[in-house]
Design a protein around this motif. Structure first.
Motif, PDB file in Angstrom:
ATOM      1  N   LYS A 127     -49.886  24.754  79.827  1.00 52.53           N
ATOM      2  CA  LYS A 127     -50.104  25.702  80.546  1.00 52.53           C
ATOM      3  C   LYS A 127     -49.183  25.607  81.760  1.00 52.53           C
ATOM      4  O   LYS A 127     -48.517  26.596  82.365  1.00 52.53           O
ATOM      5  CB  LYS A 127     -51.469  26.287  80.954  1.00 52.53           C
ATOM      6  N   GLU A 130     -45.710  25.943  81.017  1.00 54.67           N
ATOM      7  CA  GLU A 130     -45.257  27.526  80.921  1.00 54.67           C
ATOM      8  C   GLU A 130     -45.176  28.279  82.138  1.00 54.67           C
ATOM      9  O   GLU A 130     -44.251  29.153  82.379  1.00 54.67           O
ATOM     10  CB  GLU A 130     -46.494  28.231  80.233  1.00 54.67           C
ATOM     11  N   TRP A 133     -41.849  26.335  83.668  1.00 56.96           N
ATOM     12  CA  TRP A 133     -40.420  26.764  83.063  1.00 56.96           C
ATOM     13  C   TRP A 133     -40.206  28.323  82.945  1.00 56.96           C
ATOM     14  O   TRP A 133     -39.271  29.173  82.983  1.00 56.96           O
ATOM     15  CB  TRP A 133     -40.478  26.383  81.529  1.00 56.96           C
ATOM     16  N   LEU A 134     -41.272  28.905  82.506  1.00 57.59           N
ATOM     17  CA  LEU A 134     -41.292  30.449  82.086  1.00 57.59           C
ATOM     18  C   LEU A 134     -41.736  31.541  83.173  1.00 57.59           C
ATOM     19  O   LEU A 134     -41.664  32.892  82.984  1.00 57.59           O
ATOM     20  CB  LEU A 134     -41.899  30.803  80.650  1.00 57.59           C
ATOM     21  N   ASN A 136     -44.874  32.301  83.737  1.00 56.92           N
ATOM     22  CA  ASN A 136     -45.759  32.910  83.128  1.00 56.92           C
ATOM     23  C   ASN A 136     -47.274  32.353  83.514  1.00 56.92           C
ATOM     24  O   ASN A 136     -47.519  31.495  83.096  1.00 56.92           O
ATOM     25  CB  ASN A 136     -45.840  32.685  81.465  1.00 56.92           C
TER      26      ASN A 136
END
Length: 366
Positions: A127, A130, A133-134, A136
């Motif tokens: 997580k 995530e 990198w993204l 989110n």
């Protein structure tokens, strides 16, 4: 026996989480019905219907507040360390499984520690990566408390395995002739089940109590994962009992375990200092010293993470977040290096099963 221990650990966790989710829904429904029947007014009914607001659909993990501009760069070392932890600990598990000569309490405990280390970093790092990198940052309400549950379960089991390994070394030094008789599979299995029960009962209540709090204000968690106090501070009610319970669990698990580990290593050092050979004494002290370094790193960073929420109001948020991640990530990276790479039997078994050509070439040169 030890395979059953692995299966038992994960089955208990999944059953607990499933039951917990059922209890949340059931209690909320009972509470709504109680207000509707006992009060009956339109205003109270509307208030009951708005209780869903106190249980948001999800939270937002802010990552590393204060150093947002560096988050993409942080993803690189975190990714490298996570891959190293997965590869190293998976290798230890496979080596111990394939090599029958390593089916002794010491190496089985090492493989269990590797399994716990994989779980410890996997609860948070996917997580976190995530987020980095993204970008989110969303996490569901249920997912947040499931993550919290696994974090504390694995952290408690990490401490428990370190205690068992310290006891293993103590018996090996003080009763080497009765080592196999004392540390039987039955005894080790019972100790592990006792520690697993302790972890589930004590730490399992932390996310349970936190999930019962009303969350009616912000849903933005100033952290990179669902840490207990970071989430509980979002509640619009008094959380002093949650704080005291979390601190008492930390002291009753980590504090007690540190005492047992400290006693074991004091006795080990006493035995080492009585060795006649200076070379053997230095070798033993070097090995024990590296073990203590990894152990103290885990406990000091864990204690820092707990105490900052209570007393460290002046500590920058990003500093706390960094320490909170490192205490879950660094031990799974260091443990294989300290406990396995420096062990001759592990190295030989690794070469035997994964690089047999190297052993053949070494033998041909002799």
């Amino acid at each position: 026996m030890y395979v059953c221990m692995y299966v038992c650990m994960y089955v208990c966790m999944y059953v607990y989480i499933y039951c917990e989710s059922l209890c949340v829904v059931k209690i909320n429904n009972i509470y709504l019905y109680f207000i509707f029947v006992c009060v009956g007014t339109q205003q109270s009914v509307m208030s009951a219907l708005n209780i869903s607001v106190l249980r948001p659909a999800g939270f937002i993990l802010m990552g590393f507040p204060g150093i947002e501009h560096m988050q993409h760069w942080l993803s690189i070392p975190f990714t490298v360390l996570y891959i190293m932890a997965l590869v190293a600990n998976s290798t230890i598990i496979l080596v111990v499984k394939f090599e029958k000569n390593l089916h002794t309490p010491m190496y089985v405990l090492l493989s269990v520690l590797a399994l716990v280390d994989i779980g410890l970093c996997t609860t948070t790092l996917p997580k976190i990566l995530e987020i980095l990198w993204l970008n989110n940052k969303d996490i569901s309400f249920e997912g947040c408390f499931i993550q919290m549950f696994f974090i504390y379960i694995f952290a408690a089991l990490e401490s428990s395995i370190l205690v068992m390994m310290a006891y293993d070394r103590y018996v090996a030094i003080y009763s080497p002739l009765r080592y196999a008789a004392i540390l039987s599979k039955t005894l080790m299995g019972k100790i592990f089940v006792a520690f697993l029960t302790r972890a589930i009962v004590l730490t399992g209540l932390i996310p349970t109590f936190a999930s019962r709090l009303p969350y009616c204000s912000s849903v933005s968690i100033p952290h990179c994962y669902c840490d207990h106090m970071a989430v509980a501070k979002l509640a619009c009610t008094n959380i002093i009992m949650n704080s005291y319970y979390g601190l008492s669990v930390a002291l009753s698990i980590l504090g007690v375990d540190v005492i047992f580990i400290g006693f074991s290593y004091i006795m080990i050092f006493r035995a080492v200092l009585k060795l006649g050979s200076n070379g053997a004494r230095l070798k033993a002290l070097n090995t024990c010293g590296s073990h203590l370094f990894v152990i103290m790193y885990f406990y000091i960073t864990s204690l820092f993470n707990y105490l900052v929420y209570r007393f460290g109001k002046d500590v920058p948020v990003h500093v706390h977040s960094d320490f909170a991640v490192l205490y879950l990530l660094i031990p799974p990276v260091l443990n294989p290096m300290v406990y396995a790479v420096r062990t001759k039997e592990i190295r030989h078994a690794f070469l035997k099963h994964f690089l047999p050509s190297k052993i053949d070439s070494d033998l041909s040169h002799r």
